[in-house]
Design an enzyme around this catalytic site. Sequence first.
Site, short mmCIF file in Angstrom:
data_model
loop_
_atom_site.label_atom_id
_atom_site.label_comp_id
_atom_site.label_asym_id
_atom_site.label_seq_id
_atom_site.Cartn_x
_atom_site.Cartn_y
_atom_site.Cartn_z
N THR A 192 0.85 -1.18 0.00
CA THR A 192 0.00 0.00 0.00
C THR A 192 0.89 1.24 0.00
OG1 THR A 192 -1.71 1.25 1.19
CG2 THR A 192 -0.25 -0.12 2.53
N HIS A 205 1.56 -12.09 13.75
CA HIS A 205 2.53 -12.65 14.67
C HIS A 205 2.26 -14.11 15.01
CE1 HIS A 205 6.04 -12.19 16.90
NE2 HIS A 205 5.75 -11.15 17.66
#
Length: 482
Positions: free
Chosen positions: A401, A453
């Site tokens: 992005t 994560h």
Amino acid sequence: MPDVGEGLTEAEILKWYVQPGDTVEDGQVVCEVETAKAAVELPIPFDGTVHELRFPEGTTVDVGQVIISVNVGGGTAPEAPAAEAAPVVQAAAPAPVAPAVEEEAEPQGRTPVLVGYGVAASSTKRRPRKAAQGAVPAAPAAPAQAAPAVVPVPVAVPVSVPEQLNGHGPGAGRPLAKPPVRKLAKDLGVDLATVTPTGPDGIITREDVHAAAAPAPAPAVEAPAPVAEPVAVPAAAPAVQAAPAVSTDARETRVPVKGVRKATAAAMVGSAFTAPHVTEFVTFDITRTMKLVEELKSGTDMAGLRVNPLLLIAKAVLVAVRRNPEINAAWDEAAQEIVLKHYVNLGIAAATPRGLLVPNIKDAHAQTLPELSASLSELISTARDGKTTPAAMQGGTFTITNVGVFGVDTGTPILNPGESAILAVGAIKLQPWVHKGKVKPRQVTTLALSFDHRLVDGELGSKFLADVAAILEQPKRLISWA
């Protein structure tokens, strides 16, 4: 409303290209609809004359509902269009060519509709409804028995039959509304039994509840509503579809959440509260890459192609993925597995008039720099023109992005669902920088990497981000590390 093959349950009718009385041919485009991520033109698989358009432009319709009726075989228009239009279309259904992929579904009652295939009777997720409230999206197994008496009700103008649609009439059941709408009504103190619905099949929408609450903001389960609402709701319903509803003092504007915004909101909430996000940042000197961009622009190898920093950043990401393949993965919650992708479908977040779209370049890892440039240009131009297909936005493995185009240094991007990492590119600015022992003006930028994560540890995320920065600091590594 056909199933356009992207697993969505509804679409908004943007534009009708035909009107009642028009002659149509098999394959002719009759309307344009907007799903959660794309605008799609729908052809009709019948020859005949348009008898009725069931929904006006701007209406959100559930997959499986009849949106147009066509008289086939040169017959005259039936006297009860809502009751007989569907059988007319279904009678001609076997004529179009049915795609081979749908052959296994035929026993469940899938029949050709606008784009040549239909929706299985079991695909609807709504709860069973009582006969008095109609069943337009009912299973096609026995349309003649259930449809004739009740089909006209959902397509009638809400003003003319408010009691029948919303459960005020004799023998009526519970007002139809989705759980979030019921909660909203409870919070605003609105009795759903007093609300005139404007949604398909007599379903109460959020706008209906807001319209009912507007005349009496205080908790109002009393009843000035039954007298006032038949006048107030029709005025509010077109406003919701044609333009944002503006409050009387013009201090607030309410915009219906639908289409791309609705899909984006659902995806972002799902991602933010499912994947534990971690974001790391790196600021570095990108001057050499900017010089390479200028050299490529003037070279013959890239003649006629668009060369910009995003192109080399994308290439750097692909090289870094090759060096750190575990970053290109997905978490399968149902199977409790980590899915390693041995290909890269590179998503590029594109700001369009319709909202944020994230189409992806299929197998970007296998493309040369000129091929990647052509793919990027086509992807972005198609997205901005509103022509991105649903397939182009599925199967992404990694996203970039570019918030730097807005002058922003960086951000903390949210993962695209189904992916493990997303890279935000900040603005490239001329800044004082220590270069070869001296402070000099250099072009500097900041990258931000958000990752899941659950499957990407800090070490892996840090190595990947450091590799991307190292390549852009020394773009010759595009060759030596490839």
